[in-house]
Design a protein around this motif. Sequence first.
Motif, PDB file in Angstrom:
ATOM      1  N   LEU A 126      76.738  42.392 -37.509  1.00 60.66           N
ATOM      2  CA  LEU A 126      76.831  43.716 -36.890  1.00 60.66           C
ATOM      3  C   LEU A 126      77.924  43.756 -35.831  1.00 60.66           C
ATOM      4  N   ASP A 127      78.062  42.669 -35.060  1.00 62.95           N
ATOM      5  CA  ASP A 127      79.131  42.615 -34.054  1.00 62.95           C
ATOM      6  C   ASP A 127      80.504  42.728 -34.702  1.00 62.95           C
ATOM      7  N   ASP A 128      80.631  42.268 -35.941  1.00 59.86           N
ATOM      8  CA  ASP A 128      81.897  42.383 -36.672  1.00 59.86           C
ATOM      9  C   ASP A 128      82.092  43.788 -37.244  1.00 59.86           C
ATOM     10  N   VAL A 129      81.004  44.400 -37.713  1.00 60.60           N
ATOM     11  CA  VAL A 129      81.074  45.696 -38.397  1.00 60.60           C
ATOM     12  C   VAL A 129      81.154  46.871 -37.425  1.00 60.60           C
ATOM     13  N   MET A 130      80.327  46.843 -36.406  1.00 58.74           N
ATOM     14  CA  MET A 130      80.138  48.042 -35.588  1.00 58.74           C
ATOM     15  C   MET A 130      81.395  48.539 -34.873  1.00 58.74           C
ATOM     16  N   PRO A 131      82.259  47.688 -34.334  1.00 62.09           N
ATOM     17  CA  PRO A 131      83.478  48.236 -33.724  1.00 62.09           C
ATOM     18  C   PRO A 131      84.334  49.021 -34.732  1.00 62.09           C
ATOM     19  N   ASP A 132      84.436  48.515 -35.962  1.00 66.43           N
ATOM     20  CA  ASP A 132      85.177  49.220 -37.010  1.00 66.43           C
ATOM     21  C   ASP A 132      84.488  50.549 -37.332  1.00 66.43           C
ATOM     22  N   TYR A 133      83.179  50.509 -37.471  1.00 70.28           N
ATOM     23  CA  TYR A 133      82.387  51.709 -37.744  1.00 70.28           C
ATOM     24  C   TYR A 133      82.581  52.745 -36.633  1.00 70.28           C
ATOM     25  N   PHE A 134      82.399  52.318 -35.381  1.00 64.85           N
ATOM     26  CA  PHE A 134      82.532  53.249 -34.256  1.00 64.85           C
ATOM     27  C   PHE A 134      83.930  53.864 -34.208  1.00 64.85           C
ATOM     28  N   SER A 135      84.937  53.062 -34.451  1.00 59.66           N
ATOM     29  CA  SER A 135      86.312  53.540 -34.424  1.00 59.66           C
ATOM     30  C   SER A 135      86.561  54.582 -35.511  1.00 59.66           C
ATOM     31  N   LYS A 136      86.079  54.290 -36.719  1.00 59.84           N
ATOM     32  CA  LYS A 136      86.298  55.212 -37.850  1.00 59.84           C
ATOM     33  C   LYS A 136      85.503  56.502 -37.678  1.00 59.84           C
ATOM     34  N   VAL A 137      84.281  56.395 -37.187  1.00 58.05           N
ATOM     35  CA  VAL A 137      83.475  57.603 -36.955  1.00 58.05           C
ATOM     36  C   VAL A 137      84.126  58.459 -35.879  1.00 58.05           C
ATOM     37  N   ARG A 138      84.592  57.833 -34.822  1.00 60.13           N
ATOM     38  CA  ARG A 138      85.269  58.592 -33.753  1.00 60.13           C
ATOM     39  C   ARG A 138      86.507  59.311 -34.314  1.00 60.13           C
ATOM     40  N   ALA A 139      87.296  58.600 -35.119  1.00 57.52           N
ATOM     41  CA  ALA A 139      88.504  59.210 -35.693  1.00 57.52           C
ATOM     42  C   ALA A 139      88.154  60.420 -36.559  1.00 57.52           C
ATOM     43  N   LEU A 140      87.101  60.290 -37.355  1.00 58.41           N
ATOM     44  CA  LEU A 140      86.702  61.410 -38.213  1.00 58.41           C
ATOM     45  C   LEU A 140      86.136  62.558 -37.390  1.00 58.41           C
ATOM     46  N   MET A 141      85.236  62.250 -36.490  1.00 60.23           N
ATOM     47  CA  MET A 141      84.552  63.307 -35.753  1.00 60.23           C
ATOM     48  C   MET A 141      85.456  64.028 -34.758  1.00 60.23           C
ATOM     49  N   THR A 142      86.535  63.405 -34.322  1.00 64.53           N
ATOM     50  CA  THR A 142      87.443  64.100 -33.406  1.00 64.53           C
ATOM     51  C   THR A 142      88.295  65.147 -34.130  1.00 64.53           C
ATOM     52  N   LYS A 143      88.131  65.258 -35.436  1.00 60.59           N
ATOM     53  CA  LYS A 143      88.782  66.358 -36.163  1.00 60.59           C
ATOM     54  C   LYS A 143      88.109  67.687 -35.837  1.00 60.59           C
ATOM     55  N   LEU A 144      86.914  67.595 -35.260  1.00 62.12           N
ATOM     56  CA  LEU A 144      86.216  68.774 -34.748  1.00 62.12           C
ATOM     57  C   LEU A 144      86.097  68.615 -33.242  1.00 62.12           C
ATOM     58  N   ASP A 145      86.252  69.702 -32.505  1.00 62.28           N
ATOM     59  CA  ASP A 145      86.041  69.592 -31.064  1.00 62.28           C
ATOM     60  C   ASP A 145      84.538  69.592 -30.780  1.00 62.28           C
ATOM     61  N   ALA A 146      84.177  69.371 -29.534  1.00 70.13           N
ATOM     62  CA  ALA A 146      82.766  69.225 -29.164  1.00 70.13           C
ATOM     63  C   ALA A 146      81.950  70.463 -29.537  1.00 70.13           C
ATOM     64  N   LYS A 147      82.511  71.642 -29.316  1.00 73.57           N
ATOM     65  CA  LYS A 147      81.780  72.878 -29.638  1.00 73.57           C
ATOM     66  C   LYS A 147      81.576  72.990 -31.152  1.00 73.57           C
ATOM     67  N   GLU A 148      82.608  72.685 -31.928  1.00 72.90           N
ATOM     68  CA  GLU A 148      82.475  72.737 -33.387  1.00 72.90           C
ATOM     69  C   GLU A 148      81.424  71.743 -33.886  1.00 72.90           C
ATOM     70  N   ARG A 149      81.405  70.561 -33.283  1.00 77.35           N
ATOM     71  CA  ARG A 149      80.404  69.562 -33.680  1.00 77.35           C
ATOM     72  C   ARG A 149      78.997  70.026 -33.310  1.00 77.35           C
ATOM     73  N   ASP A 150      78.849  70.616 -32.124  1.00 78.92           N
ATOM     74  CA  ASP A 150      77.537  71.126 -31.718  1.00 78.92           C
ATOM     75  C   ASP A 150      77.030  72.178 -32.705  1.00 78.92           C
ATOM     76  N   VAL A 151      77.914  73.087 -33.092  1.00 74.76           N
ATOM     77  CA  VAL A 151      77.538  74.135 -34.046  1.00 74.76           C
ATOM     78  C   VAL A 151      77.176  73.508 -35.394  1.00 74.76           C
ATOM     79  N   MET A 152      77.986  72.566 -35.854  1.00 75.72           N
ATOM     80  CA  MET A 152      77.729  71.911 -37.133  1.00 75.72           C
ATOM     81  C   MET A 152      76.375  71.206 -37.107  1.00 75.72           C
ATOM     82  N   VAL A 153      76.114  70.432 -36.073  1.00 75.58           N
ATOM     83  CA  VAL A 153      74.855  69.692 -35.971  1.00 75.58           C
ATOM     84  C   VAL A 153      73.676  70.658 -35.897  1.00 75.58           C
ATOM     85  N   SER A 154      73.814  71.695 -35.125  1.00 70.86           N
ATOM     86  CA  SER A 154      72.754  72.700 -35.016  1.00 70.86           C
ATOM     87  C   SER A 154      72.477  73.342 -36.371  1.00 70.86           C
ATOM     88  N   ASN A 155      73.540  73.701 -37.076  1.00 72.06           N
ATOM     89  CA  ASN A 155      73.373  74.311 -38.393  1.00 72.06           C
ATOM     90  C   ASN A 155      72.731  73.353 -39.393  1.00 72.06           C
TER      91      ASN A 155
END
Length: 167
Positions: A126-155
Motif C-alpha cells: 500500500l505504501d508503494d501504491v497509495m502515493p501513485d493513486y493519490f496523485s492520479k486521483v488528484r490530477a483527475l479530480m482537479t478537472k472540476l473545481d470544488a463547487k463542481e465536485r460538490d454538486v457532482m457528489v451531491s447529485n
Amino acid sequence: MLLLKELPTSKSLQKFAERYPEADMQAILDFATMLRAASDISVALDKLLVKHGLLQGRWWVLVLLLRQDDLTSTPTILAEKTGVTKATMTGFIDSLEREGLVSRVIGTEDRRKFMIRLTATGQQKLDDVMPDYFSKVRALMTKLDAKERDVMVSNMKQLASNLDLMK
C-alpha cells in the motif's frame, strides 16, 4: 461487468423513442453517459493498480484492513464492505495470502473462526501504491473545481439514495 463502450446516437435514440414513446430519451442518454463515465473510471483505476500487481478487489481488501486499528477483519465483514460474495472474498484472500500481503489468524475467542490481518509486506504494498493513486486521483479530480465536485457528489448521492426506483 459489461462495460458500455458506445453511447447511443441520436438516430438510435429516435428509433427507441418511436418504439417506446413513453421513454424520456434525454434521461436515457444521461444515464448511459453516467454509466459510461463510471466504467471508464473503474477501468482507469484498474490500469493504475495493475502497474502495482493489483486489481480493485484485492486492493480494496488491503485498504479496508489498513483502516482497522488492529489491521484485521473477518472475511465476512470484508465481503460485505466490498459487495462481493464470501466465495469471491476467499479467492481474494487466498491470492493475497500467497503473496504474503495478508495472513489468516485464528480467533482468540473462537478457534473455529479466523481473522485476516494485513502483514508488513501488505502495508509496504500500500505504501508503494497509495502515493501513485493519490496523485492520479488528484490530477483527475482537479478537472472540476470544488463547487463542481460538490454538486457532482451531491447529485450522485441523491441518485444512489433513490435506487429503489430501479427495482
